[in-house]
Design an enzyme around this catalytic site. Sequence first.
Site, PDB file in Angstrom:
ATOM      1  N   ALA A   1       0.946  -1.334   0.015  1.00 34.45           N
ATOM      2  CA  ALA A   1      -0.129   0.008   0.126  1.00 34.45           C
ATOM      3  C   ALA A   1       1.004   1.226   0.058  1.00 34.45           C
ATOM      4  O   ALA A   1       2.268   0.987  -0.211  1.00 34.45           O
ATOM      5  CB  ALA A   1      -0.840   0.017   1.214  1.00 34.45           C
ATOM      6  N   TRP A   2       0.187   2.484  -0.080  1.00 31.78           N
ATOM      7  CA  TRP A   2       1.025   3.657  -0.177  1.00 31.78           C
ATOM      8  C   TRP A   2       1.401   4.378   0.914  1.00 31.78           C
ATOM      9  O   TRP A   2       2.056   5.393   1.120  1.00 31.78           O
ATOM     10  CB  TRP A   2       0.406   4.618  -1.291  1.00 31.78           C
ATOM     11  CG  TRP A   2      -1.299   4.938  -1.009  1.00 31.78           C
ATOM     12  CD1 TRP A   2      -1.950   4.221  -1.815  1.00 31.78           C
ATOM     13  CD2 TRP A   2      -1.746   5.639   0.044  1.00 31.78           C
ATOM     14  NE1 TRP A   2      -3.242   4.453  -1.314  1.00 31.78           N
ATOM     15  CE2 TRP A   2      -3.305   5.300  -0.405  1.00 31.78           C
ATOM     16  CE3 TRP A   2      -1.533   6.220   1.256  1.00 31.78           C
ATOM     17  CZ2 TRP A   2      -4.166   5.743   0.479  1.00 31.78           C
ATOM     18  CZ3 TRP A   2      -2.551   6.571   1.944  1.00 31.78           C
ATOM     19  CH2 TRP A   2      -3.814   6.521   1.823  1.00 31.78           C
ATOM     20  N   ASN A   3       0.924   3.814   2.297  1.00 29.98           N
ATOM     21  CA  ASN A   3       1.114   4.717   3.328  1.00 29.98           C
ATOM     22  C   ASN A   3       2.342   4.502   4.063  1.00 29.98           C
ATOM     23  O   ASN A   3       3.197   5.249   4.610  1.00 29.98           O
ATOM     24  CB  ASN A   3       0.064   4.392   4.395  1.00 29.98           C
ATOM     25  CG  ASN A   3      -0.084   2.839   4.484  1.00 29.98           C
ATOM     26  OD1 ASN A   3       0.500   2.112   4.119  1.00 29.98           O
ATOM     27  ND2 ASN A   3      -0.925   2.854   5.714  1.00 29.98           N
TER      28      ASN A   3
ATOM     29  N   PRO B   1     -11.288  -4.826  -0.328  1.00 25.64           N
ATOM     30  CA  PRO B   1     -11.857  -5.069  -1.622  1.00 25.64           C
ATOM     31  C   PRO B   1     -10.709  -5.806  -2.274  1.00 25.64           C
ATOM     32  O   PRO B   1     -10.682  -6.697  -3.071  1.00 25.64           O
ATOM     33  CB  PRO B   1     -12.432  -3.860  -2.193  1.00 25.64           C
ATOM     34  CG  PRO B   1     -12.728  -3.070  -1.091  1.00 25.64           C
ATOM     35  CD  PRO B   1     -11.596  -3.342   0.206  1.00 25.64           C
TER      36      PRO B   1
ATOM     37  N   GLU C   1      -2.842  -8.296   4.982  1.00 24.84           N
ATOM     38  CA  GLU C   1      -2.991  -7.039   6.001  1.00 24.84           C
ATOM     39  C   GLU C   1      -3.563  -6.081   5.377  1.00 24.84           C
ATOM     40  O   GLU C   1      -3.465  -5.420   4.377  1.00 24.84           O
ATOM     41  CB  GLU C   1      -1.209  -6.628   6.167  1.00 24.84           C
ATOM     42  CG  GLU C   1      -0.737  -7.537   6.756  1.00 24.84           C
ATOM     43  CD  GLU C   1      -0.918  -7.607   8.229  1.00 24.84           C
ATOM     44  OE1 GLU C   1      -1.734  -7.263   8.852  1.00 24.84           O
ATOM     45  OE2 GLU C   1      -0.266  -8.741   8.845  1.00 24.84           O
TER      46      GLU C   1
ATOM     47  N   CYS D   1      -3.529   1.658   8.607  1.00 28.49           N
ATOM     48  CA  CYS D   1      -4.604   0.770   8.910  1.00 28.49           C
ATOM     49  C   CYS D   1      -5.043   0.463  10.199  1.00 28.49           C
ATOM     50  O   CYS D   1      -6.202   0.301  10.525  1.00 28.49           O
ATOM     51  CB  CYS D   1      -4.137  -0.422   8.157  1.00 28.49           C
ATOM     52  SG  CYS D   1      -2.576  -0.946   9.024  1.00 28.49           S
TER      53      CYS D   1
ATOM     54  N   GLU E   1       2.141 -10.413  10.432  1.00 25.36           N
ATOM     55  CA  GLU E   1       3.465 -10.016  10.096  1.00 25.36           C
ATOM     56  C   GLU E   1       4.443  -9.741  11.212  1.00 25.36           C
ATOM     57  O   GLU E   1       3.512  -9.744  12.336  1.00 25.36           O
ATOM     58  CB  GLU E   1       3.377  -8.677   9.405  1.00 25.36           C
ATOM     59  CG  GLU E   1       2.680  -8.850   7.989  1.00 25.36           C
ATOM     60  CD  GLU E   1       3.058  -7.910   6.969  1.00 25.36           C
ATOM     61  OE1 GLU E   1       2.651  -6.668   7.101  1.00 25.36           O
ATOM     62  OE2 GLU E   1       3.476  -8.221   5.837  1.00 25.36           O
TER      63      GLU E   1
HETATM   64  P1  NDP Z   1      -5.396  -0.912  -2.446  1.00 25.02           P
HETATM   65  O1  NDP Z   1      -5.966  -2.097  -1.927  1.00 25.02           O
HETATM   66  O2  NDP Z   1      -6.062   0.102  -3.516  1.00 25.02           O
HETATM   67  O3  NDP Z   1      -3.894  -1.550  -3.168  1.00 25.02           O
HETATM   68  C1  NDP Z   1      -2.792  -2.151  -2.519  1.00 25.02           C
HETATM   69  C2  NDP Z   1      -1.975  -2.791  -3.352  1.00 25.02           C
HETATM   70  O4  NDP Z   1      -2.593  -3.707  -4.353  1.00 25.02           O
HETATM   71  C3  NDP Z   1      -1.449  -1.708  -4.451  1.00 25.02           C
HETATM   72  O5  NDP Z   1       0.030  -1.974  -4.901  1.00 25.02           O
HETATM   73  C4  NDP Z   1      -2.562  -1.979  -5.627  1.00 25.02           C
HETATM   74  O6  NDP Z   1      -1.724  -1.513  -6.765  1.00 25.02           O
HETATM   75  C5  NDP Z   1      -2.346  -3.576  -5.606  1.00 25.02           C
HETATM   76  N1  NDP Z   1      -3.637  -3.942  -6.421  1.00 25.02           N
HETATM   77  C6  NDP Z   1      -4.623  -3.278  -6.485  1.00 25.02           C
HETATM   78  N2  NDP Z   1      -5.435  -4.263  -7.201  1.00 25.02           N
HETATM   79  C7  NDP Z   1      -5.013  -5.472  -7.688  1.00 25.02           C
HETATM   80  C8  NDP Z   1      -5.385  -6.791  -8.204  1.00 25.02           C
HETATM   81  N3  NDP Z   1      -6.431  -7.009  -8.592  1.00 25.02           N
HETATM   82  N4  NDP Z   1      -4.248  -7.601  -7.831  1.00 25.02           N
HETATM   83  C9  NDP Z   1      -3.020  -7.330  -7.096  1.00 25.02           C
HETATM   84  N5  NDP Z   1      -2.834  -6.212  -6.919  1.00 25.02           N
HETATM   85  C10 NDP Z   1      -3.591  -5.410  -6.751  1.00 25.02           C
HETATM   86  O7  NDP Z   1      -4.870   0.014  -1.144  1.00 25.02           O
HETATM   87  P2  NDP Z   1      -4.125   1.209  -1.168  1.00 25.02           P
HETATM   88  O8  NDP Z   1      -2.684   1.227  -1.721  1.00 25.02           O
HETATM   89  O9  NDP Z   1      -5.278   2.312  -1.505  1.00 25.02           O
HETATM   90  O10 NDP Z   1      -3.780   1.176   0.459  1.00 25.02           O
HETATM   91  C11 NDP Z   1      -4.781   1.912   1.381  1.00 25.02           C
HETATM   92  C12 NDP Z   1      -5.440   0.356   2.202  1.00 25.02           C
HETATM   93  O11 NDP Z   1      -4.659  -0.399   2.555  1.00 25.02           O
HETATM   94  C13 NDP Z   1      -6.166   0.721   3.293  1.00 25.02           C
HETATM   95  O12 NDP Z   1      -7.461   0.190   3.169  1.00 25.02           O
HETATM   96  C14 NDP Z   1      -5.639   0.219   4.479  1.00 25.02           C
HETATM   97  O13 NDP Z   1      -6.496  -0.169   5.439  1.00 25.02           O
HETATM   98  C15 NDP Z   1      -4.819  -0.676   3.911  1.00 25.02           C
HETATM   99  N6  NDP Z   1      -3.365  -1.031   4.790  1.00 25.02           N
HETATM  100  C16 NDP Z   1      -3.385  -2.097   5.457  1.00 25.02           C
HETATM  101  C17 NDP Z   1      -2.270  -2.142   6.435  1.00 25.02           C
HETATM  102  C18 NDP Z   1      -2.293  -3.187   7.326  1.00 25.02           C
HETATM  103  O14 NDP Z   1      -1.161  -3.787   7.536  1.00 25.02           O
HETATM  104  N7  NDP Z   1      -3.254  -3.861   7.830  1.00 25.02           N
HETATM  105  C19 NDP Z   1      -1.333  -1.254   6.416  1.00 25.02           C
HETATM  106  C20 NDP Z   1      -1.361  -0.222   5.427  1.00 25.02           C
HETATM  107  C21 NDP Z   1      -2.569  -0.004   4.657  1.00 25.02           C
HETATM  108  P3  NDP Z   1      -2.045   0.009  -7.244  1.00 25.02           P
HETATM  109  O15 NDP Z   1      -1.860   0.876  -6.007  1.00 25.02           O
HETATM  110  O16 NDP Z   1      -0.796   0.435  -8.095  1.00 25.02           O
HETATM  111  O17 NDP Z   1      -3.335  -0.007  -8.034  1.00 25.02           O
END
Ligand code: NDP
Length: 485
Positions: free
Chosen positions: A152-154, A232, A251, A285, A459
């Site tokens: 994710a991006w955070n 999702p 995660e 998250c 993790e």
């Molecule tokens: P996303 O779910 O949009 O994306 C996560 C990653 O999955 C990105 O690298 C994304 O690529 C990639 N991705 C998207 N669609 C697919 C697919 N169909 N198959 C494989 N990979 C895919 O999350 P965000 O980046 O927007 O991050 C925010 C979310 O992450 C929040 O909901 C947060 O709760 C969660 N998070 C959870 C943590 C935890 O440890 N539990 C920690 C930090 C965040 P791309 O972005 O390039 O589309």
Amino acid sequence: MTHPAQPTASHFINGEYVEDTNGTPIPVTYAATGEQIATVYAATPEIVDRALSTAKEAQKAWAKMTGTERGRILRRAADIMRERNHELSVLETYDTGKPLQETLIADATSGADALEYFGGLAGSLTGEHIPMGEDWVYTVREALGLCVGIGAWNYPTQIACWKGAPALACGNSMVFKPSETTPLCALKVAEILIEAGAPAGIYNVIQGMGEVGGALVTDPRVDKVSLTGSVPTGKKVYAAAAEGMKHVTMELGGKSPLIIFDDADIDNAVGGAINGNFYSSGQVCSNGTRVFVQKGIKEKFLARLAERTGNAILGDPQDEATSFGPMVSENQMNIVLGYIEKGKEEGARLICGGKRADMDGYFIEPTVFADVTDDMTIAREEIFGPVMSVLDFDTEEEVIARANDTEFGLSAGVFTNDFSRAHRVIGQLEAGSCFINSYNDAPVEAPFGGVKASGVGRENSKEAIKHFSQVKSVYVRMGDVEAAF
Ligand code: NDP
């Protein structure tokens, strides 16, 4: 002039930077100004294939090294990361917009902790000897093979290390795909591992959007997928991995409860609520975004919270005095502003913030809503921004039921001076990572992860080893074999 954040090339494969400008360009925007600071290119199918075949091949020799040898390399990488902490933190700030005040202590340092911790464990990964009379069974803890990490991006540096360090310690190789929003930091992790002596090809980084992630997850060469992302996306990736019977760690997101009883130390509880809602501008998250406050202390708590939130310093994230940065992107800012409007429309009482800050970049004022009820959108959905919902409660029994009434189960916190109550309540909360009189501590020694829709697997800590290795069991017969015929 090229911005210092521009990487040498988009991908890092087989120990070196690789460029392929045939991929879709991905602009990298500095969230504090909206200025484009770098461009990378999404991986083409050729790049995906090259990264996977390289990692598959390199894994064999890596798994044959002793754990101590692998661990030494990881620990050296940890030292390099610490030596370069300032430079890496500046890059993390460009990648995410998070203030340097945070990145100096929470990103490369956390990545280094993971490399050091799993480097230390690598030599201790052994099996068991199980006596069976004259015979015996022994078990061997083996690597899974080729692991894919999707971030994710955070926390781009931290996520790259939290996945990479245990994977490599166990003898796996990794192809890591950062979020398209923050593609810069993972490349540095790959570069540092090589400098620390890692064999080429065991840790590769490729860029791209969801399709590249999808291509990695479905590739038959891949044995495990570890995703940090939203629920999702987690559901899609989990389903795709199941097709190939691959191991997963998920995660995912949360809408975690933070429960403050009327006997709590108010300033500590306010501090916990601030850490659990406004750190990284709320883009965490595990945040405790549903703050349940017992009625007797509600107004006192809100007054102190508003006063302390007023001390947040919004400004240039590269200035160490700044304590509150922008949203990672314009898109995320608009999503969060949409939730703030929903909160106002649905009748929550705005205590402070509530709008975009009057400055360049994607800043939103730290926002607190009170009188939030369980059915409001801001109390049900993950916002992933600086929006705290304060809800009232009367009794312990009531608050436990309401806290658990969510599909998520990542974290939970309790503030009280009554320790029996603290443990009793935590014991009943449906969450993976919990806190008593604290919030959001995530040391590498502690398992981290969620229950319910918030994820699968853990993790960090020794738990992570279980998710990056598998056990082979071997029955050894000492005598003759009896058979029916
Ligand atoms: P996303 O779910 O949009 O994306 C996560 C990653 O999955 C990105 O690298 C994304 O690529 C990639 N991705 C998207 N669609 C697919 C697919 N169909 N198959 C494989 N990979 C895919 O999350 P965000 O980046 O927007 O991050 C925010 C979310 O992450 C929040 O909901 C947060 O709760 C969660 N998070 C959870 C943590 C935890 O440890 N539990 C920690 C930090 C965040 P791309 O972005 O390039 O589309």
